[in-house]
Scaffold this motif. Structure first.
Motif, mmCIF file in Angstrom:
data_model
loop_
_atom_site.group_PDB
_atom_site.id
_atom_site.type_symbol
_atom_site.label_atom_id
_atom_site.label_comp_id
_atom_site.label_asym_id
_atom_site.label_seq_id
_atom_site.Cartn_x
_atom_site.Cartn_y
_atom_site.Cartn_z
ATOM 1 N N ASP A 75 0.824 -1.204 0.000
ATOM 2 C CA ASP A 75 0.000 0.000 0.000
ATOM 3 C C ASP A 75 0.864 1.262 0.000
ATOM 4 O O ASP A 75 2.070 1.207 -0.252
ATOM 5 C CB ASP A 75 -1.008 -0.020 1.156
ATOM 6 C CG ASP A 75 -0.395 0.196 2.529
ATOM 7 O OD1 ASP A 75 0.833 0.410 2.638
ATOM 8 O OD2 ASP A 75 -1.155 0.160 3.511
ATOM 9 N N CYS A 76 0.245 2.390 0.314
ATOM 10 C CA CYS A 76 0.946 3.674 0.257
ATOM 11 C C CYS A 76 2.097 3.760 1.247
ATOM 12 O O CYS A 76 3.046 4.514 1.039
ATOM 13 C CB CYS A 76 -0.022 4.831 0.423
ATOM 14 S SG CYS A 76 -0.913 4.803 1.973
ATOM 15 N N LEU A 123 -1.353 0.727 -8.793
ATOM 16 C CA LEU A 123 -1.004 1.521 -7.614
ATOM 17 C C LEU A 123 -0.041 2.640 -7.973
ATOM 18 O O LEU A 123 -0.253 3.799 -7.604
ATOM 19 C CB LEU A 123 -0.390 0.612 -6.535
ATOM 20 C CG LEU A 123 0.075 1.302 -5.255
ATOM 21 C CD1 LEU A 123 -1.105 1.885 -4.489
ATOM 22 C CD2 LEU A 123 0.835 0.302 -4.390
#
Length: 137
Positions: free
Chosen positions: A83-84, A116
């Protein structure tokens, strides 16, 4: 604050990881390990990278990026989740690698990683490699 300035801003987990990794390659953990493949320093990522586990990846990325003129490949092909938090670790390490005359690139053939990076506006900064150059399959 610009994105590049934010990449250089201290972050508690990154600071801890940098302090741990200045002298040697950090030991492998459940989320990352570092190895040498030809001219490349390869950081292999496994499992889930999120806010809780990003420090385990960051310690490997920092150790690799702080080497003078390092050519770092971050292999995300075995990452189950990214994820981020992982993107933040990548951006900071890439900035550090550039500061030390090196570069950092990402290896992945997963559409979710491409989406992403594209959604975060980072695909230009991290064009994806399908594999480790010089290695089979």
């Amino acid at each position: 604050m610009t994105p590049d300035a934010d990449d250089r801003a201290p972050h508690p987990t990154e600071e801890l990881a940098a302090n741990l990794s200045r002298s040697a390659t950090p030991p492998a953990n459940d989320h990352a390990r570092t190895r040498i493949s030809g001219a490349f320093t390869v950081v292999e990522v496994t499992g889930e990278i999120d806010l809780a586990t990003e420090v385990f990846l960051a310690e490997h990325l920092n150790a690799a990026a702080l080497r003078p003129e390092a050519d770092v490949l971050v292999d995300l092909r075995r990452a189950a989740f990214f994820d981020c938090s992982g993107l933040r670790a990548l951006c900071r390490a890439e900035s550090r690698a550039r500061e030390h005359g090196g570069r950092l690139r990402v290896v992945s053939d997963a559409p979710r990683i491409r989406r992403l990076l594209l959604g975060a506006g980072l695909l230009g900064r991290f064009p994806l490699l399908p594999g480790i150059p010089g290695e089979d399959g």
